[in-house]
Design a protein around this motif. Structure first.
Motif, PDB file in Angstrom:
ATOM      1  N   SER A  39     -45.954   7.737  -8.647  1.00  0.00           N
ATOM      2  CA  SER A  39     -45.090   8.286  -9.695  1.00  0.00           C
ATOM      3  C   SER A  39     -45.317   9.783  -9.787  1.00  0.00           C
ATOM      4  O   SER A  39     -46.420  10.279  -9.625  1.00  0.00           O
ATOM      5  CB  SER A  39     -45.397   7.616 -11.030  1.00  0.00           C
ATOM      6  OG  SER A  39     -46.724   7.863 -11.383  1.00  0.00           O
ATOM      7  N   HIS A  40     -44.262  10.502 -10.048  1.00  0.00           N
ATOM      8  CA  HIS A  40     -44.329  11.947 -10.169  1.00  0.00           C
ATOM      9  C   HIS A  40     -44.305  12.314 -11.648  1.00  0.00           C
ATOM     10  O   HIS A  40     -43.607  11.689 -12.439  1.00  0.00           O
ATOM     11  CB  HIS A  40     -43.161  12.610  -9.447  1.00  0.00           C
ATOM     12  CG  HIS A  40     -43.118  12.281  -7.988  1.00  0.00           C
ATOM     13  ND1 HIS A  40     -43.993  12.828  -7.088  1.00  0.00           N
ATOM     14  CD2 HIS A  40     -42.328  11.436  -7.279  1.00  0.00           C
ATOM     15  CE1 HIS A  40     -43.732  12.353  -5.876  1.00  0.00           C
ATOM     16  NE2 HIS A  40     -42.731  11.505  -5.964  1.00  0.00           N
ATOM     17  N   SER A  41     -45.078  13.335 -11.988  1.00  0.00           N
ATOM     18  CA  SER A  41     -45.084  13.747 -13.381  1.00  0.00           C
ATOM     19  C   SER A  41     -43.754  14.427 -13.711  1.00  0.00           C
ATOM     20  O   SER A  41     -43.201  15.165 -12.908  1.00  0.00           O
ATOM     21  CB  SER A  41     -46.241  14.704 -13.651  1.00  0.00           C
ATOM     22  OG  SER A  41     -46.085  15.856 -12.866  1.00  0.00           O
ATOM     23  N   THR A  42     -43.274  14.146 -14.874  1.00  0.00           N
ATOM     24  CA  THR A  42     -42.012  14.722 -15.295  1.00  0.00           C
ATOM     25  C   THR A  42     -42.235  15.580 -16.527  1.00  0.00           C
ATOM     26  O   THR A  42     -43.230  15.440 -17.222  1.00  0.00           O
ATOM     27  CB  THR A  42     -40.991  13.617 -15.632  1.00  0.00           C
ATOM     28  OG1 THR A  42     -41.528  12.799 -16.669  1.00  0.00           O
ATOM     29  CG2 THR A  42     -40.695  12.771 -14.409  1.00  0.00           C
ATOM     30  N   ALA A  43     -41.327  16.466 -16.764  1.00  0.00           N
ATOM     31  CA  ALA A  43     -41.413  17.336 -17.938  1.00  0.00           C
ATOM     32  C   ALA A  43     -40.108  17.245 -18.703  1.00  0.00           C
ATOM     33  O   ALA A  43     -39.031  17.114 -18.111  1.00  0.00           O
ATOM     34  CB  ALA A  43     -41.676  18.769 -17.516  1.00  0.00           C
ATOM     35  N   LYS A  44     -40.236  17.315 -19.996  1.00  0.00           N
ATOM     36  CA  LYS A  44     -39.058  17.256 -20.832  1.00  0.00           C
ATOM     37  C   LYS A  44     -38.261  18.548 -20.681  1.00  0.00           C
ATOM     38  O   LYS A  44     -38.830  19.622 -20.576  1.00  0.00           O
ATOM     39  CB  LYS A  44     -39.490  17.069 -22.287  1.00  0.00           C
ATOM     40  CG  LYS A  44     -38.354  16.867 -23.236  1.00  0.00           C
ATOM     41  CD  LYS A  44     -38.865  16.624 -24.635  1.00  0.00           C
ATOM     42  CE  LYS A  44     -37.736  16.435 -25.604  1.00  0.00           C
ATOM     43  NZ  LYS A  44     -38.209  16.233 -26.974  1.00  0.00           N
TER      44      LYS A  44
END
Length: 110
Positions: A39-44
């Motif tokens: 999983s890749h980190s996501t940002a709002k």
């Protein structure tokens, strides 16, 4: 005929159970593959106004820090010059006082 029907029914049940087991095994394999996907980190998503506001705050803080530093440097320079002037005045007064004590006061007492 009933013997043949029983054999066919048995073969059909075995085939169905084999298909069901194969389906379960395949589903487990797919679930395992999904669990192994990194999983890749996501940002709002941040709006541009908020980003500009944060940048403005950072710039304001840097400007105030630079202003404080310049004020401290100017204060130190003024303090050094003032100390130099006071030192010079004290040195001149000391020399004048010594000259008075050596030359003028001794002649007055004679």
């Amino acid at each position: 005929m009933s013997a043949f029907d029983n054999i066919e029914e048995d073969i059909r049940r075995r085939e169905e159970s084999l298909k069901a087991r194969e389906l379960k095994v395949r589903l487990k394999e797919i679930e395992k593959e999904l669990d192994d996907i990194p999983s890749h980190s996501t940002a709002k998503h941040v709006e541009a106004e908020v980003v500009n506001e944060v940048k403005t705050r950072r710039l304001y803080k840097k400007a105030t820090d630079i202003g404080k530093f310049c004020l401290i440097v100017a204060t130190v320079i003024v303090a050094i010059r003032l100390a130099t002037w006071i030192g010079t005045i004290l040195l001149v007064v000391g020399i004048i006082w010594m000259a008075y004590k050596l030359f003028l006061e001794s002649k007055s007492s004679c």
